[in-house]
Design a protein around this motif. Sequence first.
Motif, PDB file in Angstrom:
ATOM      1  N   LEU A 156      24.547  53.609 -13.740  1.00 27.44           N
ATOM      2  CA  LEU A 156      25.227  52.507 -14.414  1.00 27.44           C
ATOM      3  C   LEU A 156      25.330  51.292 -13.488  1.00 27.44           C
ATOM      4  CD1 LEU A 156      26.857  51.467 -16.870  1.00 27.44           C
ATOM      5  CD2 LEU A 156      28.880  52.386 -15.730  1.00 27.44           C
ATOM      6  N   MET A 157      25.715  51.533 -12.243  1.00 32.19           N
ATOM      7  CA  MET A 157      25.835  50.417 -11.296  1.00 32.19           C
ATOM      8  C   MET A 157      24.484  49.771 -11.001  1.00 32.19           C
ATOM      9  SD  MET A 157      28.586  51.533  -8.487  1.00 32.19           S
ATOM     10  CE  MET A 157      30.032  52.404  -8.974  1.00 32.19           C
ATOM     11  N   LEU A 158      23.449  50.577 -10.845  1.00 41.99           N
ATOM     12  CA  LEU A 158      22.115  50.010 -10.615  1.00 41.99           C
ATOM     13  C   LEU A 158      21.644  49.190 -11.810  1.00 41.99           C
ATOM     14  CD1 LEU A 158      20.250  52.883  -8.763  1.00 41.99           C
ATOM     15  CD2 LEU A 158      20.775  50.615  -7.881  1.00 41.99           C
ATOM     16  N   ALA A 159      21.947  49.652 -13.007  1.00 41.93           N
ATOM     17  CA  ALA A 159      21.571  48.900 -14.207  1.00 41.93           C
ATOM     18  C   ALA A 159      22.304  47.561 -14.255  1.00 41.93           C
ATOM     19  CB  ALA A 159      21.863  49.717 -15.459  1.00 41.93           C
ATOM     20  N   VAL A 160      23.594  47.584 -13.939  1.00 43.91           N
ATOM     21  CA  VAL A 160      24.368  46.335 -13.917  1.00 43.91           C
ATOM     22  C   VAL A 160      23.828  45.401 -12.836  1.00 43.91           C
ATOM     23  CG1 VAL A 160      26.654  45.358 -13.413  1.00 43.91           C
ATOM     24  CG2 VAL A 160      26.451  47.337 -14.923  1.00 43.91           C
ATOM     25  N   MET A 161      23.541  45.952 -11.653  1.00 44.14           N
ATOM     26  CA  MET A 161      23.001  45.133 -10.566  1.00 44.14           C
ATOM     27  C   MET A 161      21.679  44.483 -10.970  1.00 44.14           C
ATOM     28  SD  MET A 161      23.833  47.708  -7.400  1.00 44.14           S
ATOM     29  CE  MET A 161      22.605  47.021  -6.330  1.00 44.14           C
ATOM     30  N   ALA A 162      20.786  45.255 -11.555  1.00 44.61           N
ATOM     31  CA  ALA A 162      19.484  44.721 -11.959  1.00 44.61           C
ATOM     32  C   ALA A 162      19.638  43.660 -13.049  1.00 44.61           C
ATOM     33  CB  ALA A 162      18.583  45.851 -12.448  1.00 44.61           C
ATOM     34  N   ALA A 163      20.518  43.923 -14.003  1.00 50.15           N
ATOM     35  CA  ALA A 163      20.707  42.977 -15.109  1.00 50.15           C
ATOM     36  C   ALA A 163      21.275  41.650 -14.627  1.00 50.15           C
ATOM     37  CB  ALA A 163      21.618  43.593 -16.165  1.00 50.15           C
ATOM     38  N   ILE A 164      22.312  41.694 -13.806  1.00 50.74           N
ATOM     39  CA  ILE A 164      22.913  40.425 -13.377  1.00 50.74           C
ATOM     40  C   ILE A 164      22.008  39.677 -12.406  1.00 50.74           C
ATOM     41  CG2 ILE A 164      25.281  41.145 -13.860  1.00 50.74           C
ATOM     42  CD1 ILE A 164      25.692  41.608 -10.893  1.00 50.74           C
ATOM     43  N   ILE A 222      16.684  34.100 -13.839  1.00 47.57           N
ATOM     44  CA  ILE A 222      16.270  33.336 -15.022  1.00 47.57           C
ATOM     45  C   ILE A 222      17.045  32.028 -15.117  1.00 47.57           C
ATOM     46  CG2 ILE A 222      16.207  33.333 -17.548  1.00 47.57           C
ATOM     47  CD1 ILE A 222      14.067  35.104 -16.198  1.00 47.57           C
ATOM     48  N   VAL A 223      18.366  32.087 -14.906  1.00 49.70           N
ATOM     49  CA  VAL A 223      19.192  30.881 -14.998  1.00 49.70           C
ATOM     50  C   VAL A 223      18.802  29.889 -13.901  1.00 49.70           C
ATOM     51  CG1 VAL A 223      21.555  30.006 -14.730  1.00 49.70           C
ATOM     52  CG2 VAL A 223      21.107  31.973 -16.192  1.00 49.70           C
ATOM     53  N   ARG A 224      18.570  30.380 -12.685  1.00 55.96           N
ATOM     54  CA  ARG A 224      18.159  29.481 -11.598  1.00 55.96           C
ATOM     55  C   ARG A 224      16.793  28.864 -11.864  1.00 55.96           C
ATOM     56  NH1 ARG A 224      18.668  32.434  -6.026  1.00 55.96           N
ATOM     57  NH2 ARG A 224      18.013  34.099  -7.405  1.00 55.96           N
ATOM     58  N   TYR A 225      15.902  29.620 -12.447  1.00 60.20           N
ATOM     59  CA  TYR A 225      14.554  29.127 -12.721  1.00 60.20           C
ATOM     60  C   TYR A 225      14.556  28.088 -13.845  1.00 60.20           C
ATOM     61  CZ  TYR A 225       9.557  29.142 -13.707  1.00 60.20           C
ATOM     62  OH  TYR A 225       8.251  28.767 -13.899  1.00 60.20           O
ATOM     63  N   CYS A 226      15.361  28.328 -14.869  1.00 61.09           N
ATOM     64  CA  CYS A 226      15.360  27.454 -16.049  1.00 61.09           C
ATOM     65  C   CYS A 226      16.323  26.274 -15.939  1.00 61.09           C
ATOM     66  CB  CYS A 226      15.701  28.271 -17.295  1.00 61.09           C
ATOM     67  SG  CYS A 226      14.456  29.530 -17.665  1.00 61.09           S
ATOM     68  N   THR A 227      17.296  26.382 -15.064  1.00 66.19           N
ATOM     69  CA  THR A 227      18.281  25.304 -14.917  1.00 66.19           C
ATOM     70  C   THR A 227      18.472  25.024 -13.428  1.00 66.19           C
ATOM     71  OG1 THR A 227      20.222  26.737 -14.752  1.00 66.19           O
ATOM     72  CG2 THR A 227      19.506  26.147 -16.973  1.00 66.19           C
ATOM     73  N   SER A 228      19.372  24.132 -13.143  1.00 67.18           N
ATOM     74  CA  SER A 228      19.697  23.851 -11.740  1.00 67.18           C
ATOM     75  C   SER A 228      20.965  24.590 -11.308  1.00 67.18           C
ATOM     76  CB  SER A 228      19.875  22.347 -11.536  1.00 67.18           C
ATOM     77  OG  SER A 228      20.937  21.882 -12.342  1.00 67.18           O
ATOM     78  N   PHE A 229      21.432  25.504 -12.146  1.00 65.59           N
ATOM     79  CA  PHE A 229      22.658  26.254 -11.857  1.00 65.59           C
ATOM     80  C   PHE A 229      22.336  27.605 -11.224  1.00 65.59           C
ATOM     81  CE2 PHE A 229      23.768  23.660 -15.625  1.00 65.59           C
ATOM     82  CZ  PHE A 229      24.738  22.870 -15.045  1.00 65.59           C
ATOM     83  N   SER A 230      23.369  28.176 -10.631  1.00 65.72           N
ATOM     84  CA  SER A 230      23.262  29.520 -10.078  1.00 65.72           C
ATOM     85  C   SER A 230      24.614  30.200 -10.236  1.00 65.72           C
ATOM     86  CB  SER A 230      22.867  29.467  -8.602  1.00 65.72           C
ATOM     87  OG  SER A 230      22.814  30.763  -8.073  1.00 65.72           O
TER      88      SER A 230
END
Length: 156
Positions: A16-24, A30-38
């Motif tokens: 469960l923790m590995l899945a959460v780590m991978a997802a976030i 994706i957010v950093r690539y598509c926007t200027s946010f992190s």
Amino acid sequence: MWSFLDRRFEDLLGSLMLAVMAAIAFINVIVRYCTSFSFAWTEELTINFFVWVVLLGTSRAFREGGHLGMTALYDALPRRLRCCCYWGSVLLGVCFFGALCWTGLTEVLDEIDLEVTSEALGIPVWWYTIATPLFSLLIIFRIAQRAFEDLRKGSY
């Protein structure tokens, strides 16, 4: 149910923790690539969950007797000395994780007293560090569980 949790607790929680780590981490990329946010909080959670997963993996390895060991000298010893070495290693493991539990608990109590909060999420830091003493106790339980099983089978 107890038997299932006894055999698979570390596997389930670690997965469960590995899945959460991978997802976030993926979402942050994706957010950093598509926007200027992190999202700074993703790093905070990922690092702390990684520590938890390592402790869970240690517990699982003790439960299954899966730790890497160099046994050339141990295998060459007579049975009586192997028994002494085995129980000495059990005692050392319990002492090490007992000390880790104690220092982890001291850290948690200090963080509660000082009301320390995390940088990114602003939550109490002890929410992260409580895993160290708790999982250390779990590891001690798994060491004892394995030692009694080995004693019953005579396989030390």
